[in-house]
Design a protein around this motif. Structure first.
Motif, PDB file in Angstrom:
ATOM      1  N   GLY A   1       0.822  -1.207   0.000  1.00  0.00           N
ATOM      2  CA  GLY A   1       0.000   0.000   0.000  1.00  0.00           C
ATOM      3  C   GLY A   1       0.850   1.248   0.000  1.00  0.00           C
ATOM      4  O   GLY A   1       1.869   1.314  -0.709  1.00  0.00           O
ATOM      5  N   TYR A   2       0.455   2.212   0.844  1.00  0.00           N
ATOM      6  CA  TYR A   2       1.172   3.486   0.908  1.00  0.00           C
ATOM      7  C   TYR A   2       1.388   3.881   2.367  1.00  0.00           C
ATOM      8  O   TYR A   2       0.470   3.784   3.192  1.00  0.00           O
ATOM      9  CB  TYR A   2       0.379   4.574   0.183  1.00  0.00           C
ATOM     10  N   ALA A   3       2.635   4.307   2.653  1.00  0.00           N
ATOM     11  CA  ALA A   3       2.960   4.857   3.963  1.00  0.00           C
ATOM     12  C   ALA A   3       2.706   6.358   3.917  1.00  0.00           C
ATOM     13  O   ALA A   3       3.156   7.051   2.989  1.00  0.00           O
ATOM     14  CB  ALA A   3       4.412   4.564   4.319  1.00  0.00           C
ATOM     15  N   LEU A   4       1.999   6.860   4.918  1.00  0.00           N
ATOM     16  CA  LEU A   4       1.520   8.244   4.911  1.00  0.00           C
ATOM     17  C   LEU A   4       2.082   9.021   6.089  1.00  0.00           C
ATOM     18  O   LEU A   4       2.322   8.465   7.162  1.00  0.00           O
ATOM     19  CB  LEU A   4      -0.013   8.277   4.993  1.00  0.00           C
ATOM     20  N   CYS A   5       2.216  10.322   5.886  1.00  0.00           N
ATOM     21  CA  CYS A   5       2.571  11.214   6.984  1.00  0.00           C
ATOM     22  C   CYS A   5       1.444  12.215   7.157  1.00  0.00           C
ATOM     23  O   CYS A   5       1.140  12.986   6.219  1.00  0.00           O
ATOM     24  CB  CYS A   5       3.892  11.941   6.703  1.00  0.00           C
ATOM     25  N   GLY A   6       0.816  12.192   8.335  1.00  0.00           N
ATOM     26  CA  GLY A   6      -0.306  13.084   8.594  1.00  0.00           C
ATOM     27  C   GLY A   6      -1.635  12.426   8.276  1.00  0.00           C
ATOM     28  O   GLY A   6      -1.697  11.390   7.610  1.00  0.00           O
TER      29      GLY A   6
ATOM     30  N   THR B   1       6.173   8.142   9.682  1.00  0.00           N
ATOM     31  CA  THR B   1       4.980   7.516   9.110  1.00  0.00           C
ATOM     32  C   THR B   1       3.852   7.516  10.139  1.00  0.00           C
ATOM     33  O   THR B   1       4.034   7.077  11.269  1.00  0.00           O
ATOM     34  CB  THR B   1       5.276   6.076   8.667  1.00  0.00           C
ATOM     35  N   THR B   2       2.693   7.983   9.719  1.00  0.00           N
ATOM     36  CA  THR B   2       1.513   8.003  10.595  1.00  0.00           C
ATOM     37  C   THR B   2       0.721   6.716  10.475  1.00  0.00           C
ATOM     38  O   THR B   2       0.236   6.164  11.463  1.00  0.00           O
ATOM     39  CB  THR B   2       0.600   9.189  10.235  1.00  0.00           C
ATOM     40  N   ALA B   3       0.587   6.214   9.243  1.00  0.00           N
ATOM     41  CA  ALA B   3      -0.214   5.018   8.990  1.00  0.00           C
ATOM     42  C   ALA B   3       0.151   4.447   7.637  1.00  0.00           C
ATOM     43  O   ALA B   3       0.821   5.105   6.825  1.00  0.00           O
ATOM     44  CB  ALA B   3      -1.704   5.341   9.037  1.00  0.00           C
ATOM     45  N   VAL B   4      -0.273   3.213   7.402  1.00  0.00           N
ATOM     46  CA  VAL B   4      -0.167   2.588   6.086  1.00  0.00           C
ATOM     47  C   VAL B   4      -1.584   2.253   5.631  1.00  0.00           C
ATOM     48  O   VAL B   4      -2.376   1.693   6.388  1.00  0.00           O
ATOM     49  CB  VAL B   4       0.694   1.316   6.126  1.00  0.00           C
TER      50      VAL B   4
ATOM     51  N   PRO C   1      -7.144   7.954   7.199  1.00  0.00           N
ATOM     52  CA  PRO C   1      -6.533   6.823   7.906  1.00  0.00           C
ATOM     53  C   PRO C   1      -6.568   7.042   9.416  1.00  0.00           C
ATOM     54  O   PRO C   1      -6.741   8.163   9.896  1.00  0.00           O
ATOM     55  CB  PRO C   1      -5.096   6.842   7.391  1.00  0.00           C
ATOM     56  N   LYS C   2      -6.389   5.934  10.154  1.00  0.00           N
ATOM     57  CA  LYS C   2      -6.258   5.999  11.607  1.00  0.00           C
ATOM     58  C   LYS C   2      -4.791   5.841  11.976  1.00  0.00           C
ATOM     59  O   LYS C   2      -4.076   5.023  11.393  1.00  0.00           O
ATOM     60  CB  LYS C   2      -7.092   4.899  12.268  1.00  0.00           C
ATOM     61  N   GLU C   3      -4.338   6.621  12.918  1.00  0.00           N
ATOM     62  CA  GLU C   3      -2.937   6.603  13.295  1.00  0.00           C
ATOM     63  C   GLU C   3      -2.504   5.189  13.720  1.00  0.00           C
ATOM     64  O   GLU C   3      -3.167   4.526  14.503  1.00  0.00           O
ATOM     65  CB  GLU C   3      -2.687   7.583  14.442  1.00  0.00           C
ATOM     66  N   GLY C   4      -1.406   4.738  13.147  1.00  0.00           N
ATOM     67  CA  GLY C   4      -0.827   3.444  13.481  1.00  0.00           C
ATOM     68  C   GLY C   4      -1.405   2.260  12.723  1.00  0.00           C
ATOM     69  O   GLY C   4      -0.927   1.139  12.896  1.00  0.00           O
ATOM     70  N   GLN C   5      -2.405   2.487  11.862  1.00  0.00           N
ATOM     71  CA  GLN C   5      -3.033   1.349  11.201  1.00  0.00           C
ATOM     72  C   GLN C   5      -2.068   0.672  10.226  1.00  0.00           C
ATOM     73  O   GLN C   5      -1.269   1.325   9.561  1.00  0.00           O
ATOM     74  CB  GLN C   5      -4.321   1.770  10.478  1.00  0.00           C
ATOM     75  N   ASN C   6      -2.146  -0.631  10.187  1.00  0.00           N
ATOM     76  CA  ASN C   6      -1.374  -1.476   9.268  1.00  0.00           C
ATOM     77  C   ASN C   6       0.140  -1.329   9.433  1.00  0.00           C
ATOM     78  O   ASN C   6       0.903  -1.559   8.501  1.00  0.00           O
ATOM     79  CB  ASN C   6      -1.764  -1.190   7.810  1.00  0.00           C
ATOM     80  N   ILE C   7       0.557  -0.963  10.656  1.00  0.00           N
ATOM     81  CA  ILE C   7       1.989  -0.900  10.960  1.00  0.00           C
ATOM     82  C   ILE C   7       2.303  -1.946  12.030  1.00  0.00           C
ATOM     83  O   ILE C   7       1.684  -1.960  13.094  1.00  0.00           O
ATOM     84  CB  ILE C   7       2.410   0.491  11.469  1.00  0.00           C
TER      85      ILE C   7
END
Length: 388
Positions: free
Chosen positions: A53-58, A97-100, A119-125
């Motif tokens: 997927g994608y790693a996101l910031c914020g 990274t905030t979430a994936v 996204p929710k913080e920490g999801q899929n990490i």
């Protein structure tokens, strides 16, 4: 003569000398650990992505794609707010990274990434140390290594494991009437089968036999065969020649080889003429010659000793109580291990219970234990020792 309970207790009370060896990881399946294993580092050892997927910031619905991180990529990548990187399962997530978010819930146009929902913080990490922390006990001493256990030990970078050595087993069958399968059979002769059944049962439960040999009913030959087999084994299993007939030489031959009797004859059916002896750190089981008796005694008495000598936490066959599917009366004057089959959560006592008959054991999957002279009604619970 001893009771079943007394015989099992005598076996459990034997003082055994467990020997330790180092084995390569790939050769440790079914062995028991000789010491605790600790995690040498955190597992996972870094925060990583649980999916493609994608790693996101914020937290947002729109991001700028600034790169890609594959599994095993060792370069340090950092994200700023509003940025994202393409990432793959197991890859280290970038700093900040905030979430994936999984790729199926995104849309990409050029270098712009849009999400269906925030996204929710920490999801899929997968967080560092989320499974194991450094110096945490992974497996305790005596744990029997399973396929999953092998995988986990390998993930710790451990290539060699300290385990308890398994006992070396030899098999002797005796009898003038026995003919090796594949050879011509004369009048009054039968094909020897016990050694094949015993060898298969040994291997099925994670042990190995070094040799098996057949000896005719000759005292000196049996005595010499026992002497030679004791030299190369930790456990010697004999089948036949242990009763009280004119050609039953095994007990005397064992005595003359310095084997000390621990018990002889068990109040049970089948398998009354069962012998257990010891010579130093070597153990001897002389089983009856009848096929069903021989194999039943192996399962109930020999197998627990093999587990003990290998440092295993197992004490024998798995056993559970099941309701009987029909009325049954055990008319025997001794407690009995009966060939039976468990189906759909109920146990059926099979026909052909004679100690010379093994077909019903081959078709069954359990030994049902029933006290002497006992009547059972449909639905009554009975203890079952699972043989397959």
């Amino acid at each position: 003569m001893v009771t079943i309970k007394e015989a099992l207790q005598i076996i459990r009370d034997q003082q055994v000398d467990l020997r330790i060896e180092n084995r390569n990881l790939g050769e440790c399946l079914g062995y028991s650990l000789a010491k605790d294993i600790y995690a040498p580092f955190d597992i996972p050892s870094f925060d990583n992505s649980a999916m493609d997927g994608y790693a996101l910031c914020g937290i947002s619905l729109n991001y700028e794609i600034v790169g890609e991180v594959a599994a095993g990529n060792q370069s340090e990548v950092g994200l700023k707010k509003g940025e994202a990187v393409r990432i793959f399962t197991g890859a280290k997530v970038p700093e900040n990274t905030t979430a994936v978010v999984m790729q199926e819930k995104t849309r990409v146009k050029g270098n712009r990434l849009s999400l269906e929902q925030e996204p929710k913080e920490g999801q899929n990490i997968r967080k560092r140390g989320g499974e194991l922390r450094k110096d945490q006990v992974v497996f305790e001493k005596y744990f029997t290594i399973t396929p999953a256990g092998l995988g986990l030990i390998g993930s710790l970078g451990i290539a060699e494991v300290e385990v308890f050595r398994k006992p070396v087993v030899n098999i002797i069958t005796t009898g003038n009437e026995l003919v090796e399968p594949g050879n011509p059979r004369g009048e009054g002769q039968i094909y020897e089968s016990n050694s094949f059944a015993l060898a298969a049962a040994i291997e099925k439960h994670g042990f190995q036999y070094r040799e098996k040999k057949q000896i005719e009913d000759d005292f000196e030959k049996i005595k010499e065969g026992i002497r030679a087999s004791l030299e190369t084994s930790d456990v010697l299993i004999l089948s036949g020649g242990i009763s009280v007939g004119d050609y039953d030489f095994v007990k005397q031959a064992l005595e003359e080889n310095g084997v000390k009797e621990q018990f002889y004859k068990v109040f049970q059916k089948p398998g009354k003429p069962l012998y257990f002896g010891r010579k130093g750190e070597k153990y001897v089981f002389a089983l009856p010659g009848n096929p069903a008796s021989s194999l039943s005694c192996f399962y109930i008495y020999v197998l627990p000793m093999l587990f003990r000598l290998s440092g295993s936490e197992k004490t024998g066959l798995d056993h559970f109580s099941f309701p009987i599917s029909h009325d049954f009366e055990n008319r025997a004057d001794r407690p009995s291990f009966l060939k039976a089959r468990i189906q759909e959560g109920k146990v059926e006592i099979l026909n052909a219970q004679s100690s010379s008959m093994i077909q019903s054991m081959a078709l069954g999957n359990t030994l049902a234990f029933i006290d002497a002279e006992t009547k059972l009604a449909q639905g009554d619970q009975i203890e079952c020792f699972l043989i397959s």
